[in-house]
Design an enzyme around this catalytic site. Structure first.
Site, PDB file in Angstrom:
ATOM      1  N   GLY A 146      50.237 -48.990 -10.170  1.00  0.00           N
ATOM      2  CA  GLY A 146      51.513 -49.387  -9.574  1.00  0.00           C
ATOM      3  C   GLY A 146      52.595 -49.520 -10.619  1.00  0.00           C
ATOM      4  O   GLY A 146      52.438 -49.053 -11.750  1.00  0.00           O
ATOM      5  N   ASN A 147      53.697 -50.143 -10.252  1.00  0.00           N
ATOM      6  CA  ASN A 147      54.774 -50.377 -11.205  1.00  0.00           C
ATOM      7  C   ASN A 147      55.395 -51.733 -10.927  1.00  0.00           C
ATOM      8  O   ASN A 147      55.029 -52.402  -9.956  1.00  0.00           O
ATOM      9  CB  ASN A 147      55.805 -49.245 -11.159  1.00  0.00           C
ATOM     10  CG  ASN A 147      56.440 -49.118  -9.793  1.00  0.00           C
ATOM     11  OD1 ASN A 147      57.189 -49.993  -9.372  1.00  0.00           O
ATOM     12  ND2 ASN A 147      56.108 -48.048  -9.069  1.00  0.00           N
ATOM     13  N   ARG A 148      56.316 -52.138 -11.775  1.00  0.00           N
ATOM     14  CA  ARG A 148      56.814 -53.524 -11.720  1.00  0.00           C
ATOM     15  C   ARG A 148      57.983 -53.727 -10.768  1.00  0.00           C
ATOM     16  O   ARG A 148      58.568 -54.798 -10.731  1.00  0.00           O
ATOM     17  CB  ARG A 148      57.195 -53.980 -13.129  1.00  0.00           C
ATOM     18  CG  ARG A 148      55.959 -54.166 -14.015  1.00  0.00           C
ATOM     19  CD  ARG A 148      56.348 -54.565 -15.426  1.00  0.00           C
ATOM     20  NE  ARG A 148      57.238 -55.708 -15.454  1.00  0.00           N
ATOM     21  CZ  ARG A 148      58.200 -55.887 -16.337  1.00  0.00           C
ATOM     22  NH1 ARG A 148      58.428 -54.997 -17.278  1.00  0.00           N
ATOM     23  NH2 ARG A 148      58.958 -56.954 -16.289  1.00  0.00           N
ATOM     24  N   SER A 149      58.341 -52.729  -9.978  1.00  0.00           N
ATOM     25  CA  SER A 149      59.486 -52.904  -9.076  1.00  0.00           C
ATOM     26  C   SER A 149      59.163 -53.957  -8.007  1.00  0.00           C
ATOM     27  O   SER A 149      58.134 -53.892  -7.340  1.00  0.00           O
ATOM     28  CB  SER A 149      59.818 -51.571  -8.418  1.00  0.00           C
ATOM     29  OG  SER A 149      60.855 -51.766  -7.492  1.00  0.00           O
ATOM     30  N   ALA A 174      60.818 -47.384  -6.550  1.00  0.00           N
ATOM     31  CA  ALA A 174      60.223 -46.765  -7.732  1.00  0.00           C
ATOM     32  C   ALA A 174      58.980 -46.022  -7.240  1.00  0.00           C
ATOM     33  O   ALA A 174      58.001 -46.650  -6.827  1.00  0.00           O
ATOM     34  CB  ALA A 174      59.854 -47.838  -8.748  1.00  0.00           C
TER      35      ALA A 174
END
Ligand code: CTP
Length: 396
Positions: A205-208, A272
């Protein structure tokens, strides 16, 4: 965007008067100067010290106090917005008739500010032809009526008549001040960060957090747009009034966007989106025993949703992309943005710098908006809500 407002909160005498405390608190926390005008009956339900402590201002009730300051007109004249919460059947009738036998009635008559009423009463009273006619009169005069909601009433009965949640009173009140320049427009917003499954329990995943995307959806709705939000794993709540469709992966987002895009006048791709996904998703949890000391993941490219939406968009649609870059300085950031807007072919690209401490999960943002030619059309910094309004100012 509105700055600090002088808001008069009128509290009339019903059980829901206790909820006025939360309305006042939300307005104060949003940075507004709140003056409470309570009816005598309201003070039987909620104490003056509570209203004064929460509003951080003296509470006025009596028409014959402060006569030297001509208070009966001064409060109304100074108001940018008047919210009556709760508005009882009796107070609604008085406002509709223009009666001024108490300070609240005088304040409302002496004001030309937008007026928002949050009715609260029993279902029979709400449906009584007298109340129905009074509400119709007030609506015809441009008064905003928020609610009532359907639900449990004070007794054991259930029906229409509950005051809506304090946060919804506040958003309706602030929306009453907002220009409705997106009325009739359909806006599709993507927000959050996609997750690509590795196995049944793990993902990349990502930090958005979705804060900026949700702020855009909220801002567009407050300006009158019909908003659909494609929500990818949000960390923030989405208020009512926005159609929310939950998605997990980039593939889900692509399918949902394909279904929704034709209805949209404006598409804002704030999510994102993962550029790569695992080539295979393991059927069962990946185990150390079989993977050993090193585990190599093979990733494959995801289709670029923004590029394909931009390539197939109608002439009357506007497509906006976002780019989060880790470039160290402004010049490098702009160069990356210019390259990206040209590659993606979107009408606008909103660029922001992200890093370990910037951009993600924080309330503020700092952006530059480029057009397709790569020219800067807007720069904004501040809360994600104010940045959202600045972006929409360009699009509206
Ligand atoms: N985007 C998309 N589909 C993808 C990847 C990104 O629609 N598969 C969209 C994002 O929603 C965003 C914009 O493209 O609006 C830019 O995303 P970004 O990740 O910055 O762009 P990339 O093309 O992935 O470029 P980079 O190689 O810099 O990551």
């Amino acid at each position: 965007m509105t700055g600090r407002l002088n808001v008069v909160v009128g509290v009339s005498g019903g059980i829901a008067a206790y909820k006025a405390v939360a309305v006042i608190r939300a307005l104060v926390l949003a940075g507004h100067d709140v003056h409470v005008v309570a009816t005598e009956a309201a003070l039987r339900f909620v104490g003056k010290p509570t209203l004064e402590a929460i509003s951080r201002n003296p509470v006025h009730t009596d028409l014959y106090e402060g006569v030297a300051q001509v208070r009966h007109v001064a409060i109304g004249q100074a108001a940018d917005l008047i919210v009556v919460a709760p508005a009882t059947a009796h107070s609604i009738a008085k406002i509709a008739a223009g009666l001024a036998d108490d300070l609240l009635g005088n304040t409302i008559l002496a004001s030309s500010a937008p007026l928002v009423l949050a009715p609260a009463m029993h279902t029979e009273m709400w449906q009584n032809p007298a109340t129905v006619a009074n509400i119709a009169t007030l609506r015809a005069r441009g008064v905003t009526i928020v609610g009532p909601a359907i639900g449990q009433l004070t007794g054991s009965d259930t029906g229409a008549g509950r005051m809506v949640d304090p946060d919804d009173v506040v958003s309706a009140a602030l929306a009453a001040l907002t220009v409705q320049d997106l009325a009739g427009r359909r806006v599709l917003v993507t927000a959050g960060g996609t997750r690509e499954a590795l196995d049944p329990v793990r993902f990349i995943g990502n930090r958005s957090s979705g804060r900026q995307g949700v702020a855009l959806a909220v801002a567009a709705a407050s300006r009158g747009a019909e908003v659909t939000l494609l929500a990818a794993n949000l960390e923030v709540p989405v208020p009512t009034g926005i159609t929310r469709i939950d998605v997990v992966s980039a593939g889900d987002l692509a399918s949902a966007a394909a279904l929704e895009v034709n209805r949209a006048d404006i598409v804002i791709m704030a999510a994102a989106v993962a550029d790569y996904r695992p080539a295979v998703i393991a059927e069962a949890k990946i185990k150390k025993e079989s993977a050993g000391e090193r585990l190599t993941l093979e990733l494959v490219r995801n289709p670029d949703i923004l590029s394909s939406l931009s390539a197939s968009k109608r002439a009357d649609q506007i497509v906006v992309g976002f780019a989060a870059e880790t470039e160290p300085d402004d010049a490098a950031l702009l160069e990356a943005g210019r390259g990206k807007v040209a590659r993606k072919g979107c009408d606008y690209l909103v660029l922001n710098r992200v890093g370990w401490a910037e951009g993600f999960s924080v309330p503020d943002n700092d952006v530059v908006m480029l057009d397709l030619a790569g020219d800067i059309v807007m720069r904004a910094s501040g809360s994600k809500a104010s940045v959202a309004h600045r972006i929409l100012d360009r699009l509206a």
